[in-house]
Write a protein that holds these residues in place. Structure first.
Motif, mmCIF file in Angstrom:
data_model
loop_
_atom_site.group_PDB
_atom_site.id
_atom_site.type_symbol
_atom_site.label_atom_id
_atom_site.label_comp_id
_atom_site.label_asym_id
_atom_site.label_seq_id
_atom_site.Cartn_x
_atom_site.Cartn_y
_atom_site.Cartn_z
ATOM 1 N N ARG A 88 45.241 71.190 -33.476
ATOM 2 C CA ARG A 88 44.132 70.228 -33.417
ATOM 3 C C ARG A 88 43.105 70.760 -32.450
ATOM 4 N N TRP A 91 39.969 67.955 -27.562
ATOM 5 C CA TRP A 91 39.332 66.636 -27.618
ATOM 6 C C TRP A 91 37.821 66.692 -27.428
ATOM 7 N N GLN A 120 38.706 64.953 -38.684
ATOM 8 C CA GLN A 120 38.710 63.530 -38.353
ATOM 9 C C GLN A 120 37.335 62.905 -38.476
ATOM 10 N N THR B 55 45.304 63.237 -28.827
ATOM 11 C CA THR B 55 45.368 62.326 -29.975
ATOM 12 C C THR B 55 43.998 62.092 -30.606
ATOM 13 N N PRO B 56 44.000 61.561 -31.813
ATOM 14 C CA PRO B 56 42.723 61.255 -32.469
ATOM 15 C C PRO B 56 41.856 60.290 -31.658
ATOM 16 N N HIS B 57 42.463 59.493 -30.799
ATOM 17 C CA HIS B 57 41.694 58.501 -30.056
ATOM 18 C C HIS B 57 40.709 59.122 -29.071
ATOM 19 N N ALA B 58 40.894 60.389 -28.719
ATOM 20 C CA ALA B 58 40.032 60.994 -27.710
ATOM 21 C C ALA B 58 39.006 61.956 -28.306
ATOM 22 N N SER B 59 39.051 62.109 -29.615
ATOM 23 C CA SER B 59 38.191 63.125 -30.219
ATOM 24 C C SER B 59 36.708 62.770 -30.061
ATOM 25 N N GLN B 60 35.976 63.681 -29.458
ATOM 26 C CA GLN B 60 34.544 63.435 -29.273
ATOM 27 C C GLN B 60 33.739 63.778 -30.515
ATOM 28 N N ALA B 61 34.327 64.603 -31.375
ATOM 29 C CA ALA B 61 33.566 65.035 -32.545
ATOM 30 C C ALA B 61 33.558 63.972 -33.643
ATOM 31 N N ASP B 62 34.448 63.029 -33.555
ATOM 32 C CA ASP B 62 34.492 61.961 -34.552
ATOM 33 C C ASP B 62 33.517 60.864 -34.111
ATOM 34 N N PRO B 63 32.436 60.710 -34.857
ATOM 35 C CA PRO B 63 31.413 59.748 -34.417
ATOM 36 C C PRO B 63 31.911 58.308 -34.360
ATOM 37 N N ARG B 64 33.043 58.043 -34.981
ATOM 38 C CA ARG B 64 33.556 56.673 -34.965
ATOM 39 C C ARG B 64 34.296 56.362 -33.672
ATOM 40 N N ILE B 65 34.643 57.396 -32.918
ATOM 41 C CA ILE B 65 35.478 57.208 -31.734
ATOM 42 C C ILE B 65 34.604 57.037 -30.499
#
Lengths: 676, 304
Positions: A88, A91, A120, B55-65
């Motif tokens: 992955r 972050w 994602q 985890t997905p919760h910290a991803s900065q590239a995902d504009p939804r997060i």
């Protein structure tokens, strides 16, 4: 530049730079001196890792029951291979792409593989493979040659009298292989589309009983029916996710295909097997199911939500009948059932202490299959409609005491059954209180009543018109339950509950007349010292029912006790983790039949399972661990329907023999887990 | 002179504002938002706080997060009071939202999660049985990990049976689905986040949920068996039974609850052992094997 101007500019830049520095300085003042980061530990916690576990194990004895689904059914060595390969982006990376491949039990025939990839917030795809082997009976025998295939033939020159000499061992087992793929694309900002496809193939054999003649009581034979099913499922959906509204609409299609439309078998009751008649037996027909489903919710207010889930479907089956001497009015069933299911409701918290829910459920199975006449008998394409309303409220009486009340009313309209209209009401109350941090508990009480239209007893069963089929009969049901959670210390928790259900089929003179089930449960969780976790549980289930026949009464009693204890702990700064689990379950089923000849209870049906396992996980290095597992399982069962009954024991049914399973199996395994 | 000082101050303020604006527009400030928490909640914490970054919760590239803009505070609330040093002898003030039993009311904890997750399988959380029971999302889920037990098929049942203790006992019975073997998960049949169906089943009805794996029972058949079409649980307990094929009661008594015919109304007791075909082997199914429905014109009695 004049000196004062320079000073002003420098001071402005300095001030600008100093402001955030000052802010950080403020944190340092409040939070203490900044400490140097342990980069290795930081990376360990913030970067994903992959693991591969490989090794081997040994199973001490053969047992189908022990390895029924696990794949550990045969004595000997077995490989251990599990992995979780994960990548992955960091972050704070500019992309959020990932892939993950997981495999478990890869060396066994209970293996599964799972591949996920995506970016994602943009898209995701998933591929999945799962193998499920079920080993059902390993001590069965059959007189038929070609077992496992579509043509079951009797040995040349044999006869019914020779059946004991014509037996050959044949294991009953099935294997499912499932391959699935799914994908989802997020259409920013609120929409997404997704689709999936699952292909499943099930092969093997199962035990099927066939009477010599179809229409009246005649001797029968148990045969290994060949299974070769394929099911394909497609799904596609569009989803909307808004702040207030969320919805999804999709279409699904399930296609079932049986590669064995029929199989043939020879009549073993023939005096001379060389000339025994070969007959066909119909297996499950191909079928399809289409469905469109909408599901959605809308927040009318921050504390009020309306929702709906509606599905329209059609089940179709139009397989051509096998050739027969009978003369049905059609050559196919023309099977068609339209299904309509709707759930709508609203849930609200008008005040913080009150949670309300009201819903309506509609389930309609409209069987539009034609009525077919087969030599004087007509088919009964059964339909039903169920409507149900439900009201539920939860009110916080005190800060830590909640009262929940619910009422449910259902009514059915059915065709081709002894009672076409049935209604049922359920009233349930529950109070749950947390008196203090040490004690929480509550009580559940419920009363159900089922009634209906006139029961067509004489019409449905002229022989015994007083029979009331249990699923349609009048019934009063009372449910009681008490539960408690006690936490005398922060590290000790007890949970206990008792639940009882009492059924009274008040208008049934014949059939199921009453029943009672009581379940006791106790759970304990204890952490005596930091890092040592222990648990224990006990469950006892007592089921009793009574049913009445024209000349007899039967009391059926099933009692099952289940208990378990376990602990887990770690040593050497968490580098060594060890644990053990013990479980025991014993079930006893009794049938006491009383008739004119007095009471003739059946022998008890007994199953007794003991499991003991211990495991250790030692971290040799940060990236290498050694795992050791040991498991002992003992199973003992007695079944009067199987034990000591050989294929030739009865003159009226040729069974496949077999014995109810008994085994003692030790399994040991050792493996190395590499983390990277 | 005072006017000069005033001009210098104005320049200073302007400069400071510009730098702050630049910082806020850059990603650097986002990191600091998080770091203001990780200064204390660092790699030495017993609870693996930093794992959230895997985890997905910290991803900065995902504009939804929202983690990129608000860091930990997006879920845990403003940390201003928490950052303030406690008065002597007092404990530091907790962040506004601590996801733990007994801290904030479950509905408040869940509201944080529902900001992003009130869709898909979680669409019907509100009003669901688990919501009414006062469960919080963290009652089942662990957020700061890449291996949330309840999302791993092999481990999920252990999470569910912590409350559904009677299901653990049922699944230890000799006839059960392969749940403890890791080949099925509770979520293959149930949606614990709430479904509008009976028992929170994933498909619109119980029979359709069963057809997912047992499509051969679907038909429609030429000869239908009414209760089979309507409700599998009339005869089977899907969680486990001491009787074969997950039956609620053993044959022939199971069948005799509805069928007392010319040969099925007889009394069957131990005098019939070991030869009576109605009780040995597969009992009634020695002959009526097509009890789920028959597509053979000769099968009105489900014998073909």
């Amino acid at each position: 530049m004049k000196s004062w101007r320079k000073k002003a500019l420098y001071s402005a830049v300095a001030a600008a730079c100093a402001f955030p520095a000052g802010a950080i300085g403020q944190f340092e003042f409040e939070l203490g001196e900044a400490v140097e980061r342990d980069e290795e530990a930081w990376a360990e916690l913030t970067e994903v890792r992959s693991t591969v576990e490989f090794g081997g194990g040994y199973v001490s004895d053969d047992s189908f029951k022990h390895g029924e689904y696990s794949g550990l059914h045969s004595e000997g060595f077995f490989p251990i291979l599990n992995f979780d390969l994960y990548k992955r982006e960091a972050w704070d990376s500019e992309t959020a792409s990932y892939w993950r491949i997981r495999g478990s039990n890869v060396g066994l025939d209970s293996r599964s593989l799972d591949l996920q990839h995506g970016n994602q917030g943009d898209y995701r795809i998933r591929l999945e493979y799962d193998q499920l082997h079920r080993r059902q009976f390993d001590s069965t025998e059959t007189i038929f040659q070609g077992a496992g295939g579509k043509r079951l033939q009797l040995p040349e020159g044999g006869s019914f009298a020779d059946r004991a000499d014509s037996l050959r061992s044949f294991d009953i087992k099935q294997e499912r292989n499932r391959f699935g793929m799914e994908g989802e694309k997020f259409l920013m900002p609120r929409w997404s589309v997704r689709g999936s496809f699952v292909h499943e193939k099930k092969e093997g054999t199962r035990v099927t009983g066939i009477p010599r003649e179809a229409d009246f009581f005649s001797p029968s034979v148990l045969v290994p029916e060949p299974i070769d099913y394929e099911t394909n499922r497609f799904r596609g959906a569009v989803a909307y996710t808004g702040e207030k509204a969320q919805a999804e609409i999709g279409y699904s299609l399930s296609l079932f295909e049986n590669q064995n439309r029929f199989f043939t078998w020879q009549d073993p009751y023939a005096a001379d097997w060389s000339t025994a008649e070969e007959r066909q037996f119909t297996s499950a027909p191909d079928s399809e199911h289409h469905q469109v489903r909408f599901s959605g919710g809308y927040n009318l207010e921050p504390t009020t939500r309306a929702y709906a889930d509606v599905a329209f479907g059609r089940m179709i089956q139009d397989e051509r009948f096998l050739d027969t001497t009978l003369t049905p009015t059609r050559t196919t069933a023309g099977g068609l059932i339209d299904t309509r299911v709707a759930n709508i409701g609203i849930t609200a918290r008008p005040i913080p202490r009150l949670n309300l829910n009201a819903s309506f459920h509609h389930d309609d199975r409209d069987n539009d299959s034609p009525v077919i006449e087969v030599d004087g008998r007509t088919t009964t394409p059964y339909s039903y409609t169920l409507n149900r309303t439900r009201l539920k409220g939860d009110y916080r009486l005190q800060p830590r005491t909640n009262l929940t009340l619910s009422h449910q009313y259902s009514w059915w309209d059915r065709t081709y059954v002894a009672r076409e209209e049935v209604e049922e009401g359920i009233l349930e109350g529950r109070i749950k209180t947390t008196l203090n941090p040490m004690f929480a508990g509550g009580v559940v009480l419920a009363h159900e009543e089922r009634r209906g239209s006139t029961y067509a007893g004489a019409e449905s069963n002229p022989l015994h018109p007083a029979l009331r089929q249990s699923w349609l009969a009048d019934r009063d049901r009372d449910r009681y339950g008490v539960f408690a959670n006690v936490t005398p210390m922060e590290n000790l928790t007890f949970g206990a509950s008792v639940n009882q259900v009492k059924d009274d089929y008040r208008a049934s003179e014949l059939g199921l007349t009453d029943g009672e089930a009581t379940i006791y449960n106790l759970d304990v969780s204890f952490i005596p010292v930091e890092g040592l976790t222990t648990y224990a549980f006990y469950n006892y289930e007592d089921n009793e029912s009574r049913q009445v026949g024209p000349t007899w009464t039967a009391r059926l009693l099933d009692r099952v006790g289940t208990a378990g204890v376990g602990l887990s702990t770690s040593f050497l700064d968490d580098r060594l983790k060890v644990g053990t689990d013990i479980a025991y379950a014993k079930g006893v089923g009794r049938v006491r039949v009383t008739s004119g000849a007095g009471q003739q209870p059946m022998p008890p049906l007994v199953t007794e399972l003991t499991q003991f396992s211990v495991y250790g996980d030692y971290q040799v290095r940060k990236d290498v661990s050694v795992l050791v597992r040991y498991r002992y399982e003992e199973y003992d069962s007695k079944d009067w329907g199987v034990d000591g009954i050989d294929p030739d024991t009865s003159g009226a049914v040729i069974t496949m023999g077999g014995e109810s399973p008994d085994y003692k199996v030790h399994v040991i395994g050792a493996s190395l887990r590499y983390r990277f | 002179m005072s006017s000069l000082r005033s001009t210098a101050s104005q320049w200073g303020l302007l400069g400071a504002g510009l730098v702050l604006a630049l910082l806020f527009l850059s990603e650097g400030v986002f990191a600091r938002e998080m770091e203001k928490c990780t200064r204390c909640h660092d790699e030495t914490e017993a609870y693996p706080v930093l794992n959230i970054l895997q985890t997905p919760h910290a991803s900065q590239a995902d504009p939804r997060i929202p983690f990129g803009s608000d860091g930990c505070e997006e879920c845990h609330g403003s940390a201003d009071d928490h950052l303030r040093p406690p008065a002597e002898g007092e404990k530091r003030i907790q962040p506004p939202m601590v996801f733990r039993r007994g801290e904030r009311p479950p509905e408040e904890q869940n509201a944080v999660c529902l900001q992003c997750h009130e869709s898909g399988d979680r669409m019907h959380w509100r009003g669901s049985p688990h919501e009414f029971q006062g469960l919080a999302c963290v009652s089942c889920h662990t957020i700061h990990t890449t291996r949330d037990k309840v999302l791993v098929k092999q481990e999920q049942p252990q999470v569910c049976v912590k409350c559904h203790t009677e299901k653990r006992a049922e699944m230890l019975k000799p006839s059960s689905h392969p749940v403890f073997e890791g080949k099925m998960a509770c979520t293959d049949c149930h949606n614990p986040h709430g479904a509008l169906t009976e028992s929170m089943l994933v498909e619109p009805t119980l029979v359709e949920t069963c057809y997912t794996c047992h499509a051969e029972k679907r038909g429609p058949f030429l000869w239908e068996h009414a209760p089979v079409r309507e409700d599998c649980s009339i005869c089977h307990n899907p969680h486990g039974s001491i009787h074969a094929s997950l039956l609620n009661t053993r044959g022939p008594w199971m069948c005799q609850q509805c069928h007392l015919g010319s040969h099925s109304s007889a009394s069957f007791d131990r005098t019939g052992l070991p030869t009576a075909p109605q009780i040995i082997g597969k009992s009634c199914l020695n002959c009526h094997s097509q009890v789920h429905g028959s597509n053979n014109p000769a099968g009105p009695g489900f014998t073909r």
